[in-house]
Design a protein around this motif. Structure first.
Motif, PDB file in Angstrom:
ATOM      1  N   GLN A 136      -3.221 -32.872 -59.866  1.00 59.15           N
ATOM      2  CA  GLN A 136      -2.890 -33.737 -58.734  1.00 59.15           C
ATOM      3  C   GLN A 136      -2.297 -32.935 -57.579  1.00 59.15           C
ATOM      4  O   GLN A 136      -2.504 -33.264 -56.416  1.00 59.15           O
ATOM      5  CB  GLN A 136      -1.920 -34.844 -59.171  1.00 59.15           C
ATOM      6  CG  GLN A 136      -1.658 -35.900 -58.111  1.00 59.15           C
ATOM      7  CD  GLN A 136      -2.930 -36.561 -57.607  1.00 59.15           C
ATOM      8  OE1 GLN A 136      -3.776 -37.008 -58.388  1.00 59.15           O
ATOM      9  NE2 GLN A 136      -3.094 -36.619 -56.290  1.00 59.15           N
ATOM     10  N   LYS A 137      -1.570 -31.856 -57.907  1.00 60.98           N
ATOM     11  CA  LYS A 137      -1.030 -30.987 -56.857  1.00 60.98           C
ATOM     12  C   LYS A 137      -2.169 -30.352 -56.056  1.00 60.98           C
ATOM     13  O   LYS A 137      -2.102 -30.253 -54.828  1.00 60.98           O
ATOM     14  CB  LYS A 137      -0.141 -29.902 -57.469  1.00 60.98           C
ATOM     15  CG  LYS A 137       1.116 -30.420 -58.155  1.00 60.98           C
ATOM     16  CD  LYS A 137       1.884 -29.277 -58.825  1.00 60.98           C
ATOM     17  CE  LYS A 137       3.102 -29.794 -59.594  1.00 60.98           C
ATOM     18  NZ  LYS A 137       3.810 -28.700 -60.304  1.00 60.98           N
ATOM     19  N   LEU A 138      -3.208 -29.922 -56.758  1.00 59.42           N
ATOM     20  CA  LEU A 138      -4.373 -29.345 -56.087  1.00 59.42           C
ATOM     21  C   LEU A 138      -5.076 -30.396 -55.231  1.00 59.42           C
ATOM     22  O   LEU A 138      -5.484 -30.120 -54.091  1.00 59.42           O
ATOM     23  CB  LEU A 138      -5.369 -28.793 -57.107  1.00 59.42           C
ATOM     24  CG  LEU A 138      -5.019 -27.527 -57.880  1.00 59.42           C
ATOM     25  CD1 LEU A 138      -6.228 -27.089 -58.690  1.00 59.42           C
ATOM     26  CD2 LEU A 138      -4.595 -26.413 -56.965  1.00 59.42           C
ATOM     27  N   ILE A 139      -5.230 -31.594 -55.792  1.00 69.02           N
ATOM     28  CA  ILE A 139      -5.914 -32.667 -55.069  1.00 69.02           C
ATOM     29  C   ILE A 139      -5.185 -32.996 -53.773  1.00 69.02           C
ATOM     30  O   ILE A 139      -5.801 -33.147 -52.706  1.00 69.02           O
ATOM     31  CB  ILE A 139      -6.038 -33.931 -55.960  1.00 69.02           C
ATOM     32  CG1 ILE A 139      -7.006 -33.675 -57.117  1.00 69.02           C
ATOM     33  CG2 ILE A 139      -6.499 -35.135 -55.143  1.00 69.02           C
ATOM     34  CD1 ILE A 139      -7.032 -34.775 -58.164  1.00 69.02           C
ATOM     35  N   SER A 140      -3.855 -33.085 -53.865  1.00 65.95           N
ATOM     36  CA  SER A 140      -3.053 -33.406 -52.671  1.00 65.95           C
ATOM     37  C   SER A 140      -3.226 -32.332 -51.601  1.00 65.95           C
ATOM     38  O   SER A 140      -3.410 -32.641 -50.416  1.00 65.95           O
ATOM     39  CB  SER A 140      -1.579 -33.542 -53.049  1.00 65.95           C
ATOM     40  OG  SER A 140      -1.391 -34.601 -53.953  1.00 65.95           O
ATOM     41  N   ASP A 141      -3.180 -31.073 -52.015  1.00 62.82           N
ATOM     42  CA  ASP A 141      -3.340 -29.956 -51.079  1.00 62.82           C
ATOM     43  C   ASP A 141      -4.754 -29.955 -50.493  1.00 62.82           C
ATOM     44  O   ASP A 141      -4.948 -29.774 -49.282  1.00 62.82           O
ATOM     45  CB  ASP A 141      -3.058 -28.637 -51.808  1.00 62.82           C
ATOM     46  CG  ASP A 141      -2.857 -27.468 -50.842  1.00 62.82           C
ATOM     47  OD1 ASP A 141      -2.870 -27.704 -49.617  1.00 62.82           O
ATOM     48  OD2 ASP A 141      -2.700 -26.333 -51.310  1.00 62.82           O
ATOM     49  N   PHE A 142      -5.736 -30.178 -51.355  1.00 63.39           N
ATOM     50  CA  PHE A 142      -7.143 -30.168 -50.950  1.00 63.39           C
ATOM     51  C   PHE A 142      -7.428 -31.244 -49.896  1.00 63.39           C
ATOM     52  O   PHE A 142      -7.999 -30.965 -48.831  1.00 63.39           O
ATOM     53  CB  PHE A 142      -8.002 -30.383 -52.203  1.00 63.39           C
ATOM     54  CG  PHE A 142      -9.487 -30.393 -51.972  1.00 63.39           C
ATOM     55  CD1 PHE A 142     -10.154 -29.277 -51.506  1.00 63.39           C
ATOM     56  CD2 PHE A 142     -10.234 -31.535 -52.276  1.00 63.39           C
ATOM     57  CE1 PHE A 142     -11.533 -29.280 -51.324  1.00 63.39           C
ATOM     58  CE2 PHE A 142     -11.608 -31.546 -52.102  1.00 63.39           C
ATOM     59  CZ  PHE A 142     -12.258 -30.424 -51.627  1.00 63.39           C
ATOM     60  N   THR A 143      -7.025 -32.469 -50.191  1.00 62.32           N
ATOM     61  CA  THR A 143      -7.304 -33.576 -49.273  1.00 62.32           C
ATOM     62  C   THR A 143      -6.536 -33.415 -47.962  1.00 62.32           C
ATOM     63  O   THR A 143      -7.030 -33.784 -46.899  1.00 62.32           O
ATOM     64  CB  THR A 143      -6.971 -34.939 -49.921  1.00 62.32           C
ATOM     65  OG1 THR A 143      -5.646 -34.902 -50.455  1.00 62.32           O
ATOM     66  CG2 THR A 143      -7.929 -35.252 -51.054  1.00 62.32           C
ATOM     67  N   GLU A 144      -5.338 -32.866 -48.038  1.00 60.40           N
ATOM     68  CA  GLU A 144      -4.550 -32.634 -46.821  1.00 60.40           C
ATOM     69  C   GLU A 144      -5.216 -31.563 -45.951  1.00 60.40           C
ATOM     70  O   GLU A 144      -5.293 -31.706 -44.721  1.00 60.40           O
ATOM     71  CB  GLU A 144      -3.124 -32.212 -47.209  1.00 60.40           C
ATOM     72  CG  GLU A 144      -2.134 -32.210 -46.059  1.00 60.40           C
ATOM     73  CD  GLU A 144      -1.915 -33.597 -45.467  1.00 60.40           C
ATOM     74  OE1 GLU A 144      -1.696 -33.659 -44.237  1.00 60.40           O
ATOM     75  OE2 GLU A 144      -1.990 -34.597 -46.202  1.00 60.40           O
ATOM     76  N   ARG A 145      -5.695 -30.505 -46.597  1.00 58.93           N
ATOM     77  CA  ARG A 145      -6.352 -29.421 -45.853  1.00 58.93           C
ATOM     78  C   ARG A 145      -7.602 -29.931 -45.135  1.00 58.93           C
ATOM     79  O   ARG A 145      -7.931 -29.491 -44.025  1.00 58.93           O
ATOM     80  CB  ARG A 145      -6.742 -28.290 -46.807  1.00 58.93           C
ATOM     81  CG  ARG A 145      -5.571 -27.487 -47.377  1.00 58.93           C
ATOM     82  CD  ARG A 145      -5.079 -26.421 -46.429  1.00 58.93           C
ATOM     83  NE  ARG A 145      -6.096 -25.437 -46.105  1.00 58.93           N
ATOM     84  CZ  ARG A 145      -6.393 -24.378 -46.880  1.00 58.93           C
ATOM     85  NH1 ARG A 145      -5.746 -24.177 -48.022  1.00 58.93           N
ATOM     86  NH2 ARG A 145      -7.319 -23.517 -46.504  1.00 58.93           N
ATOM     87  N   LEU A 146      -8.320 -30.844 -45.765  1.00 62.16           N
ATOM     88  CA  LEU A 146      -9.581 -31.327 -45.186  1.00 62.16           C
ATOM     89  C   LEU A 146      -9.377 -32.237 -43.973  1.00 62.16           C
ATOM     90  O   LEU A 146     -10.331 -32.539 -43.256  1.00 62.16           O
ATOM     91  CB  LEU A 146     -10.403 -32.066 -46.251  1.00 62.16           C
ATOM     92  CG  LEU A 146     -10.945 -31.192 -47.394  1.00 62.16           C
ATOM     93  CD1 LEU A 146     -11.665 -32.050 -48.415  1.00 62.16           C
ATOM     94  CD2 LEU A 146     -11.881 -30.115 -46.863  1.00 62.16           C
ATOM     95  N   LYS A 147      -8.138 -32.648 -43.733  1.00 61.44           N
ATOM     96  CA  LYS A 147      -7.860 -33.487 -42.561  1.00 61.44           C
ATOM     97  C   LYS A 147      -7.842 -32.666 -41.274  1.00 61.44           C
ATOM     98  O   LYS A 147      -7.937 -33.228 -40.186  1.00 61.44           O
ATOM     99  CB  LYS A 147      -6.509 -34.195 -42.738  1.00 61.44           C
ATOM    100  CG  LYS A 147      -6.491 -35.241 -43.840  1.00 61.44           C
ATOM    101  CD  LYS A 147      -5.091 -35.816 -44.007  1.00 61.44           C
ATOM    102  CE  LYS A 147      -5.030 -36.811 -45.159  1.00 61.44           C
ATOM    103  NZ  LYS A 147      -3.648 -37.304 -45.374  1.00 61.44           N
ATOM    104  N   ASN A 148      -7.701 -31.350 -41.423  1.00 55.96           N
ATOM    105  CA  ASN A 148      -7.564 -30.479 -40.261  1.00 55.96           C
ATOM    106  C   ASN A 148      -8.856 -29.679 -40.062  1.00 55.96           C
ATOM    107  O   ASN A 148      -9.079 -28.664 -40.711  1.00 55.96           O
ATOM    108  CB  ASN A 148      -6.364 -29.541 -40.458  1.00 55.96           C
ATOM    109  CG  ASN A 148      -6.032 -28.741 -39.215  1.00 55.96           C
ATOM    110  OD1 ASN A 148      -6.914 -28.403 -38.426  1.00 55.96           O
ATOM    111  ND2 ASN A 148      -4.752 -28.430 -39.041  1.00 55.96           N
ATOM    112  N   ASP A 149      -9.703 -30.158 -39.154  1.00 57.00           N
ATOM    113  CA  ASP A 149     -11.014 -29.527 -38.958  1.00 57.00           C
ATOM    114  C   ASP A 149     -10.908 -28.068 -38.524  1.00 57.00           C
ATOM    115  O   ASP A 149     -11.688 -27.221 -38.958  1.00 57.00           O
ATOM    116  CB  ASP A 149     -11.822 -30.306 -37.911  1.00 57.00           C
ATOM    117  CG  ASP A 149     -12.365 -31.607 -38.474  1.00 57.00           C
ATOM    118  OD1 ASP A 149     -12.224 -31.825 -39.687  1.00 57.00           O
ATOM    119  OD2 ASP A 149     -12.918 -32.412 -37.699  1.00 57.00           O
TER     120      ASP A 149
END
Length: 582
Positions: free
Chosen positions: A135-148
């Motif tokens: 879940q830590k990876l998922i949170s980081d992953f989805t957050e990173r994808l918000k910034n084009d």
């Protein structure tokens, strides 16, 4: 993309057709792969304390694997990771190899159709990351994808990595694969015997090799083009004096999930070998694409036919074998506390087997990571857990492994057949108070098991299309419908001795019994156990939304040979859920 502890998965085929065998992925999917690898690198640096962590990267045989792997390698090289790229490798193999590294990235969508692919992450404990760590990876992953702009710069940096380092990575893959095979072979020996002691291992394999001299055993594998064709299977069986036959070695010729009709080619292959007088061929397995799962076909000498074993039967045989083996190994030890850990929809047959052999059963939510982590928790409490897994799909995990492995499943059954002087099956017969035949076969072992009828996970009835995304709300609606129909159903099911029920929920490694609010299960597992007048279970209904596919799974389990009862329960459960979904 579905993001779960079992893997991050989507259709990677560029056409978005899940049956597309094209090897190409889109630029967007290359970017997703780069960001996923980048996020995992950051996680490993933080958890391992290494600035340049050593990471194994491998893939199964899906067509899109090479392009995803290439994106992952670009990302890791740009971050100056030390990479062990193995190319095609099975899941149990890369996890055994990674035990001496810092972590692994494995590119696979397990049993999903050929156009799907995905990524699994793990450290060096022999399995995938726990749900909590994932879940830590998922949170980081989805957050990173918000910034084009961040995604764009990360991808640009990845594809500007050192071309010489990338070239070296590919050149050294053969060496990495060789080391991985050796690590896996050594680990398989330890897992099957239950010890690192080389002398014990030699004696152990010597015991059943003596038996095999008199009565050879042959195993047939329908590789279906899976990663296991590139693993240790052939050498491992030959080394241990087991005849090994193969089919569909290098090409995926039928659906990947090793269940139902997908086992028909294996069944027919065994029949053909028997007709050609290869009488030693009594077991067969078909792995899925990542090679961590393999369900079985066996030769029924009484029916003179090859028979497909149901997933729950495969797991039951494994549990019987490994529990009796563990009891034999620990004879005379006062503090020996045997137990089995399973997922929530595993048949109650396992409870009967465990109770007969003096072992406890603990249940976790569906998901390999949940079962593995619950087993770790129970070992810390002093339990000896030799065998664990997800009986609903036949997946056997044998300690110290933390992942399913068809080799362990096959060798569990071979233990029962060959360690006759050690009396594994006789121990079971004595405990169960049934007659023991010293010339027993697999057919005899199966007939000795407690009888249950269970919905197969690949059965069409087991998959519902549910629109409601809020599963807590869905289950709250379901509870109202269930309670409104309960009295009438008790009358309808009078012949099956149904008198009361108990709701049980599983979330992660936590099981809660006698639950009054079904919605508390949320996206976890919900089970309704039906009981008789003596408060003993006679059946259960189970449900949970899949974490790796966009489907809602249901299953019913019935004590005794009562297929009509299982059918009625399944129809009832489906109708209530579809009504709740409205």
């Amino acid at each position: 993309m579905i993001l779960s502890a079992s893997g991050w998965r989507k259709v990677f085929a560029i056409s978005q057709d899940e049956q597309d065998k094209s090897p190409h992925i889109s630029e967007d999917d290359k970017a997703l792969s780069v960001i996923a690898a980048d996020v995992f690198f950051d996680y490993l640096v933080k958890t391992s304390g290494q600035e340049n962590p050593v990471i194994a990267v491998g893939m199964d045989t899906r067509p899109t694997g090479a392009e995803i792997a290439d994106a992952v390698l670009h990302a890791l090289i740009s971050r100056e990771a030390i990479i062990q790229f193995t190319g095609i490798i099975s899941a149990p193999e890369i996890m055994a190899f990674a035990k001496k590294l810092d972590g692994f990235i494995y590119i696979s969508a397990s049993h999903n159709s050929i156009g799907h692919n995905g990524i699994k992450f793990g450290i060096n404990d022999g399995g995938v990351l726990s749900a909590q760590e994932n879940q830590k990876l998922i949170s980081d992953f989805t957050e990173r994808l918000k910034n084009d702009s961040d995604v764009s710069s990360t991808v640009k940096k990845a594809y500007n990595c050192s071309s010489s380092k990338l070239s070296d990575c590919y050149k050294e893959s053969e060496s990495s694969k060789f080391n991985a095979r050796n690590a896996y072979q050594n680990f398989a020996m330890e897992t099957i015997t239950g010890t690192k002691n080389k002398e014990y291992q030699t004696d152990f394999f010597g015991m059943f090799q003596n038996y095999l001299k008199e009565k050879p055993i042959g195993v047939l594998c329908d590789f279906n083009g899976s990663s296991r064709f590139h693993s240790i299977d052939r050498d491992f069986f030959y080394h241990n004096r087991i005849n090994f036959y193969t089919m569909n070695e290098e090409e995926i010729v039928h659906e990947i999930i090793p269940e139902g009709d997908n086992l028909l080619p294996l069944q027919n292959g065994m029949k053909e070998l028997q007709e050609q007088n290869y009488r030693d061929v009594i077991l067969g397995y078909m792995p899925d694409c990542d090679g961590d799962r393999g369900n079985l076909v066996y030769w029924d000498e009484k029916e003179n036919n090859a028979v497909i074993l149901k997933a729950q039967e495969v797991f039951s045989l494994s549990v019987l074998a490994e529990l009796t083996y563990s009891i034999w190994q620990h004879t005379g030890e006062k503090n020996f506390k045997p137990a089995v850990v399973v997922n929530c929809p595993t048949s109650m047959r396992i409870n009967e087997i465990a109770e007969t052999l003096g072992a406890k059963v603990f249940r976790a939510e569906v998901g390999e990571a949940n079962v593995v982590n619950l087993a770790r928790e129970k070992r810390a409490e002093g339990y000896d857990i030799r065998i664990l897994g997800e009986g609903s799909n036949g997946g056997t995990i044998t300690y110290p492994a933390s992942v399913r492995d068809p080799l362990n499943t096959i060798f569990a059954i071979i233990k029962l057949l060959t360690l006759r002087e050690e009396g594994l099956f006789k121990l079971w017969c004595d405990k169960r108070k049934i007659d023991y035949n010293p010339d027993f076969t697999i057919t005899d072992i199966l007939k000795s098991l407690p009888e249950y009828v269970t919905t197969g996970v690949s059965d069409e009835r087991a998959l519902l299309k549910i629109k409601t995304e809020d599963h807590a709300k869905l289950k709250s609606n379901f509870q109202k419908i269930f309670e409104s129909q309960w009295e009438q159903k008790c009358k309808d099911f009078k012949k099956y001795k149904v008198k009361s029920y108990e709701a049980v929920i599983t979330n992660g490694t936590v099981e809660q019994t006698d639950v009054k609010d079904f919605s508390l299960s949320n996206k976890g597992g919900l089970k309704i156990i039906l009981k008789d007048a003596s408060n003993k279970p006679v059946a259960f209904l189970w449900m949970r939304g899949s974490g790796t596919e966009r489907v809602f799974r249901i299953l019913c389990d019935v004590k005794g040979n009562k297929p009509e009862f299982e059918q009625k329960l399944c129809e009832w459960l489906s109708s209530m859920l579809l009504e709740a979904d409205k």
